[in-house]
Design a protein around this motif. Sequence first.
Motif, mmCIF file in Angstrom:
data_model
loop_
_atom_site.group_PDB
_atom_site.id
_atom_site.type_symbol
_atom_site.label_atom_id
_atom_site.label_comp_id
_atom_site.label_asym_id
_atom_site.label_seq_id
_atom_site.Cartn_x
_atom_site.Cartn_y
_atom_site.Cartn_z
ATOM 1 N N GLY A 255 0.850 -1.178 0.000
ATOM 2 C CA GLY A 255 0.000 0.000 0.000
ATOM 3 C C GLY A 255 0.885 1.227 0.000
ATOM 4 N N LEU A 265 4.475 -0.765 3.995
ATOM 5 C CA LEU A 265 3.960 -0.076 2.819
ATOM 6 C C LEU A 265 5.102 0.635 2.091
ATOM 7 N N ILE A 283 -2.396 -3.886 -4.432
ATOM 8 C CA ILE A 283 -2.824 -3.406 -3.116
ATOM 9 C C ILE A 283 -3.256 -4.588 -2.267
ATOM 10 N N THR A 290 -3.210 -2.028 5.205
ATOM 11 C CA THR A 290 -3.646 -0.865 4.423
ATOM 12 C C THR A 290 -4.741 -0.085 5.153
ATOM 13 N N HIS A 306 -6.042 3.259 -0.414
ATOM 14 C CA HIS A 306 -4.673 3.009 -0.875
ATOM 15 C C HIS A 306 -4.649 2.811 -2.393
#
Length: 408
Positions: A255, A265, A283, A290, A306
């Motif tokens: 994300g 992320l 994603i 996320t 995201h």
Amino acid sequence: MEKSLKQGYKGYKAYDYLVPGEDYKVFNLAEEGNEFGEYIIPLTDEQEKFMDEIIAKYPMISLHEHPFCFPKPVTDTFDYAREGRSFTAYRALAESKWDCVFDNMMDGCCLITSKHGWKWNDVIYDLGLRLADISHQDFLIKCEKVDDIYRAKAEGKVAWVPVIEGAAMIENELDRIDMLYGFGVRLMGITYSESNGLGSGLKEAHDGGLTHLGYQVIDRMNKVGMAIDCAHVGDNTTLDIIEASKKPVFISHTGARALWNSKRLKSDEIIKACAAKGGVIGIEAAPHTTITEKHTTHDIEAFMEHFEYVKDLVGIDFVSFGPDTLYGDHVGLHHAFSANLSIKQAFVKQNGEGKAPSFPEVPYVKGLENPTEASYNIIRWLIKHNYSEQDIAKVMGGNAIRVLKEVW
């Protein structure tokens, strides 16, 4: 809305060719469905029709899943994993809208001979038993080329892609890449969260970048036609990989760090570099990854925030979905295997400064509990938010196919 089974599914269940209790140890497994109650995003009749039309026309691809059943209680996974025999959720996949699933096996839970996982013999054991089971059925098609994805869709089946999340087990043996390719592996992560001989994982405080061996591995993967994944790779090492690879790479499940400052992320710099090379960012929806400051309760709204951030940052051609879901208690699995899956170190703030915003722990990610539910709700969310047929086709599979045609 009523779910229907894909026409290619004939009722096979995992390891039907063996005798339970005689040929393998029996565990009480999670149902091939929703552990916490089903949630499906509502659509109008017109939108339902639009969804059916899109699904009929375009391949739907999940770049990252673990589509097998975990035990109940999930703490039995330690014993379950030591048996080396995970049970593919065939019926649940037949109820899903996925035409192709990238299956990441038991990854850090693969503890057949080791307390820590990622050993060559264990990975081959895990892969070999799954391949034996898949060879006894005809619903999942072992996917080795893009044409297999189209064939699976045409036949009402699912193209199955075995994936290895981290390359620690190749040690310093480059030929093991060729061997894994021969077994059918078509995507491999360079590191999991821990560093290995190739480079630094995302949980490390100091990222030294890609090693000399790492550069050799990237070159060999390019030559053999195995796609590269940087989902669990440290920042500097990821940038080195993207630059070194002659082919686009995947960040199969992640994300935007700009929305939630977590090592798990990716930064804008990395997302842009991946897209600039033609790669795809998937994603993910693993519990508590996320989330955002706007949506601290992890659900499909946080997940799609995201998605839209990455889409706006680099364009609709470079984003897709790797939900990273399974059949069973995913949150419980994270608690039980926190050390093996690097949960504590991977989810902390990237810069380590200040106090991260608090967020509520959820028992599951609403709308994305398992691969089946995710396959319905992602496309339904896109339709509900007025995405065009062309853009839905891209993010649900077209972008991935573009990269796979170049890499495979």
